[in-house]
Write a protein that holds these residues in place. Structure first.
Motif, PDB file in Angstrom:
ATOM      1  N   SER A  78       0.862  -1.179   0.000  1.00 30.49           N
ATOM      2  CA  SER A  78       0.000   0.000   0.000  1.00 30.49           C
ATOM      3  C   SER A  78       0.896   1.225   0.000  1.00 30.49           C
ATOM      4  CB  SER A  78      -0.896   0.018   1.249  1.00 30.49           C
ATOM      5  OG  SER A  78      -1.608   1.239   1.327  1.00 30.49           O
ATOM      6  N   LEU A  91      -9.548   2.277   3.041  1.00 31.02           N
ATOM      7  CA  LEU A  91      -9.103   0.987   3.566  1.00 31.02           C
ATOM      8  C   LEU A  91     -10.231   0.213   4.235  1.00 31.02           C
ATOM      9  CD1 LEU A  91      -5.813   2.270   5.255  1.00 31.02           C
ATOM     10  CD2 LEU A  91      -6.014   1.169   3.028  1.00 31.02           C
ATOM     11  N   PHE A  94     -10.144  -3.569   4.054  1.00 32.02           N
ATOM     12  CA  PHE A  94      -9.033  -4.090   4.837  1.00 32.02           C
ATOM     13  C   PHE A  94      -9.366  -4.064   6.326  1.00 32.02           C
ATOM     14  CE2 PHE A  94      -4.917  -3.531   7.023  1.00 32.02           C
ATOM     15  CZ  PHE A  94      -4.286  -4.679   6.591  1.00 32.02           C
ATOM     16  N   TRP A  95      -9.983  -2.971   6.763  1.00 31.36           N
ATOM     17  CA  TRP A  95     -10.401  -2.850   8.156  1.00 31.36           C
ATOM     18  C   TRP A  95     -11.320  -3.996   8.544  1.00 31.36           C
ATOM     19  CZ3 TRP A  95      -8.415  -0.649  12.082  1.00 31.36           C
ATOM     20  CH2 TRP A  95      -7.763   0.589  11.995  1.00 31.36           C
ATOM     21  N   TYR A  97     -11.555  -7.039   7.361  1.00 29.47           N
ATOM     22  CA  TYR A  97     -10.820  -8.294   7.541  1.00 29.47           C
ATOM     23  C   TYR A  97      -9.904  -8.230   8.753  1.00 29.47           C
ATOM     24  CZ  TYR A  97     -12.327 -10.855   3.419  1.00 29.47           C
ATOM     25  OH  TYR A  97     -13.078 -11.572   2.511  1.00 29.47           O
ATOM     26  N   ILE A 105      -6.200 -13.284   6.775  1.00 34.67           N
ATOM     27  CA  ILE A 105      -5.079 -12.497   6.238  1.00 34.67           C
ATOM     28  C   ILE A 105      -3.827 -12.603   7.107  1.00 34.67           C
ATOM     29  CG2 ILE A 105      -6.613 -10.830   5.125  1.00 34.67           C
ATOM     30  CD1 ILE A 105      -5.976  -8.888   7.418  1.00 34.67           C
ATOM     31  N   PHE A 110       1.701  -7.710   4.479  1.00 36.09           N
ATOM     32  CA  PHE A 110       1.260  -6.397   4.008  1.00 36.09           C
ATOM     33  C   PHE A 110       2.343  -5.378   4.342  1.00 36.09           C
ATOM     34  CE2 PHE A 110      -2.741  -8.623   4.470  1.00 36.09           C
ATOM     35  CZ  PHE A 110      -3.514  -8.168   3.417  1.00 36.09           C
ATOM     36  N   PHE A 166      -4.366  -1.218  -3.481  1.00 37.26           N
ATOM     37  CA  PHE A 166      -3.301  -2.100  -3.013  1.00 37.26           C
ATOM     38  C   PHE A 166      -2.701  -2.792  -4.234  1.00 37.26           C
ATOM     39  CE2 PHE A 166      -4.175  -3.217   1.719  1.00 37.26           C
ATOM     40  CZ  PHE A 166      -4.251  -1.871   2.027  1.00 37.26           C
ATOM     41  N   ILE A 181      -9.431  -1.534  -2.085  1.00 34.64           N
ATOM     42  CA  ILE A 181      -9.643  -2.058  -0.740  1.00 34.64           C
ATOM     43  C   ILE A 181     -10.778  -1.366   0.005  1.00 34.64           C
ATOM     44  CG2 ILE A 181      -8.413  -2.665   1.409  1.00 34.64           C
ATOM     45  CD1 ILE A 181      -7.602  -4.187  -1.032  1.00 34.64           C
ATOM     46  N   MET A 187     -11.024  -7.497  -1.211  1.00 30.37           N
ATOM     47  CA  MET A 187     -10.137  -8.162  -0.257  1.00 30.37           C
ATOM     48  C   MET A 187     -10.175  -9.668  -0.479  1.00 30.37           C
ATOM     49  SD  MET A 187      -8.181  -6.490   1.792  1.00 30.37           S
ATOM     50  CE  MET A 187      -7.828  -7.846   2.910  1.00 30.37           C
TER      51      MET A 187
END
Length: 216
Positions: A78, A91, A94-95, A97, A105, A110, A166, A181, A187
């Motif tokens: 990122s 994000l 992503f948050w 997950y 993940i 990352f 990403f 993302i 994701m």
């Protein structure tokens, strides 16, 4: 004696089983493109565009020390461009997950690349909470050449790709995917494609290892 026979059978069958898993994967390697300009296209040989995957440790605020390789294999990058530093809504997927599906993940590396000033590093407050996760690391790049580095990752990108996406980088420093993302569905796609890429990398290591053994 019986256990030894089973062990021998597993050793013999493992390469075939590995290949079967790879071939029946939901994502075939042909569906993971190489992004960026083709450097050369000769008969039977294609060289693909590569990017820099070595950055500065976050602790080195002057970014004058030696750089470090982001990962030994495939990883997700990122690039936190200054104009996006406060837009953490980008994000959201992503948050989700990270907070509710962490196990999905936990094995994916990352890397968050931070543009740094000479005497301070600005990490958004929300992003600081990522630090405790072992598979998430923060590295940095000096502001003076950040734009140049940032653009290399999006060279000849498809028109619909935004610069906040990403980026999936394989073990040979090729760009293999872009992901928006903001969405959990992206994701999910990222996770599937990363896992398939890792299978391909492990398969190649296995092939190379067997070639070395056969030569000796």
């Amino acid at each position: 004696m019986k256990n030894k026979k089973w062990l021998l059978l597993l050793i013999i069958a493992f390469p075939s089983l590995f290949w079967l898993i790879l071939e029946t994967s939901t994502i075939q390697s042909s569906k993971l493109p190489y992004y960026g300009p083709k450097l050369s296209q000769k008969a039977g040989d294609t060289s693909y565009y590569t990017v820099n995957t070595s950055f500065y440790p976050l602790e080195d605020k002057q970014t004058t020390g030696p750089s470090v390789k982001a990962a030994d294999g495939a990883f997700i990058l990122s690039l936190l461009h200054p104009k996006y530093l406060k837009e953490t809504y980008r994000l959201e997927g992503f948050w989700e997950y990270l907070n509710y599906k962490t196990e999905k993940i936990a094995q994916i590396p990352f890397v968050f690349l931070i543009p740094s000033e000479t005497d301070t590093i600005n990490i958004p407050k929300d992003l600081k909470e990522f630090k405790p996760h072992q598979n998430i690391q923060f590295l940095q790049w000096k502001v003076s050449s950040y734009d140049s580095l940032w653009k290399t990752y999006f060279t000849e990108k498809p028109y619909y790709i935004d610069y906040s996406f990403f980026v999936l980088i394989d073990g040979q420093s090729h760009v293999r995917g872009y992901y928006d993302i903001r969405y959990a569905s992206e994701m999910k796609r990222l996770i599937e494609e990363y896992k398939h890429l890792r299978l391909k990398e492990e398969k190649q290591k296995l092939i190379e290892s067997n070639e070395i053994k056969s030569r000796t």
